[in-house]
Design an enzyme around this catalytic site. Sequence first.
Site, short mmCIF file in Angstrom:
data_model
loop_
_atom_site.label_atom_id
_atom_site.label_comp_id
_atom_site.label_asym_id
_atom_site.label_seq_id
_atom_site.Cartn_x
_atom_site.Cartn_y
_atom_site.Cartn_z
N GLN A 23 16.51 64.55 72.59
CA GLN A 23 16.54 65.04 71.21
C GLN A 23 17.24 66.39 71.05
O GLN A 23 17.64 66.74 69.94
CB GLN A 23 15.10 65.17 70.68
CG GLN A 23 14.40 63.81 70.52
CD GLN A 23 12.97 63.98 70.10
OE1 GLN A 23 12.08 64.17 70.94
NE2 GLN A 23 12.72 63.92 68.81
N CYS A 39 8.62 61.44 63.86
CA CYS A 39 9.61 61.83 64.88
C CYS A 39 10.39 63.05 64.38
O CYS A 39 10.84 63.05 63.22
CB CYS A 39 10.58 60.68 65.15
SG CYS A 39 11.78 61.05 66.44
N LEU A 40 10.55 64.04 65.22
CA LEU A 40 11.27 65.24 64.81
C LEU A 40 12.75 64.96 64.56
O LEU A 40 13.44 65.74 63.94
CB LEU A 40 11.10 66.33 65.87
CG LEU A 40 9.66 66.81 66.07
CD1 LEU A 40 9.57 67.81 67.20
CD2 LEU A 40 9.08 67.38 64.78
N HIS A 71 6.32 57.12 73.06
CA HIS A 71 7.34 57.50 72.08
C HIS A 71 8.44 58.34 72.75
O HIS A 71 9.63 58.10 72.56
CB HIS A 71 6.69 58.28 70.94
CG HIS A 71 7.61 58.79 69.89
ND1 HIS A 71 7.67 58.27 68.62
CD2 HIS A 71 8.54 59.78 69.91
CE1 HIS A 71 8.60 58.92 67.91
NE2 HIS A 71 9.12 59.84 68.68
O1 K2U Z 1 9.59 62.64 69.60
C1 K2U Z 1 9.24 63.37 68.69
O2 K2U Z 1 9.93 63.54 67.68
C2 K2U Z 1 7.92 64.04 68.79
C3 K2U Z 1 6.88 63.42 67.92
C4 K2U Z 1 5.81 62.96 68.87
C5 K2U Z 1 4.90 61.93 68.34
C6 K2U Z 1 5.39 60.74 67.85
C7 K2U Z 1 4.50 59.77 67.42
C8 K2U Z 1 3.14 59.97 67.47
C9 K2U Z 1 2.68 61.15 67.97
C10 K2U Z 1 3.55 62.13 68.40
C11 K2U Z 1 6.57 64.51 66.91
O3 K2U Z 1 5.60 65.35 67.36
S1 K2U Z 1 6.33 63.88 65.31
C12 K2U Z 1 5.25 64.86 64.50
C13 K2U Z 1 3.82 64.43 64.70
C14 K2U Z 1 2.88 65.37 64.87
C15 K2U Z 1 1.56 64.99 65.01
C16 K2U Z 1 1.18 63.66 65.01
C17 K2U Z 1 2.13 62.70 64.85
C18 K2U Z 1 3.49 63.08 64.68
ZN ZN Z 2 10.70 61.15 68.35
#
Ligand code: K2U
Ligand code: ZN
Length: 169
Positions: free
Chosen positions: A51, A91-92, A133
Amino acid sequence: MTILNILNYPDPRLHNIAAPVKKVTEEHKKLIKDMAETMYSAPGIGLAATQVNQHIQIIVIDISENKDSLLVLINPKIIDKRGEQFCEEGCLSVPGVYEKVQRSECIKIQALDNCGNLLKLEADGLLSVCIQHEMDHLLGKVFVEYLSPLKKSRIKSKMIKLSKRKDTT
Ligand code: K2U
Ligand code: ZN
């Protein structure tokens, strides 16, 4: 403090496949530090090197309340998985999109830590979802690819509009 740029879907670089890390170097440790700072500032609970346009198998995760329990996974491999769960994910790299995705409920993984030592970990719930993920990111897969073609197409159009709006401001 280095906050890295996070690639936004549908940037084609998000579909690169990450290479394994042969030996954990000081350069990798600097990237890990920057990835962690970038993740905390987003804020998020996970981030894959893909990413931030670094196509090597490094993941940082912190699902703790106090944001003081960083998990670093290098060359992660799933060695066992059980059950299923259907949870909402974000997803960020796809800001503002939250959709449910089916994942394994419990996983057992092995990886290297940021000192290059072998670690084995069992995870369930949110940690399991997050690890799966992030490991998808290392395989060049973004969570929206699990959705229907119509939903995926609408998200892609929305993200392209968003990036065009950013370019004109
Ligand atoms: O990969 C990313 O973009 C990080 C995600 C990680 C994540 C995806 C799905 C479920 C849990 C974590 C980011 O942290 S998305 C923001 C977020 C924050 C808290 C809970 C869920 C998603
Ligand atoms: Zn992601």
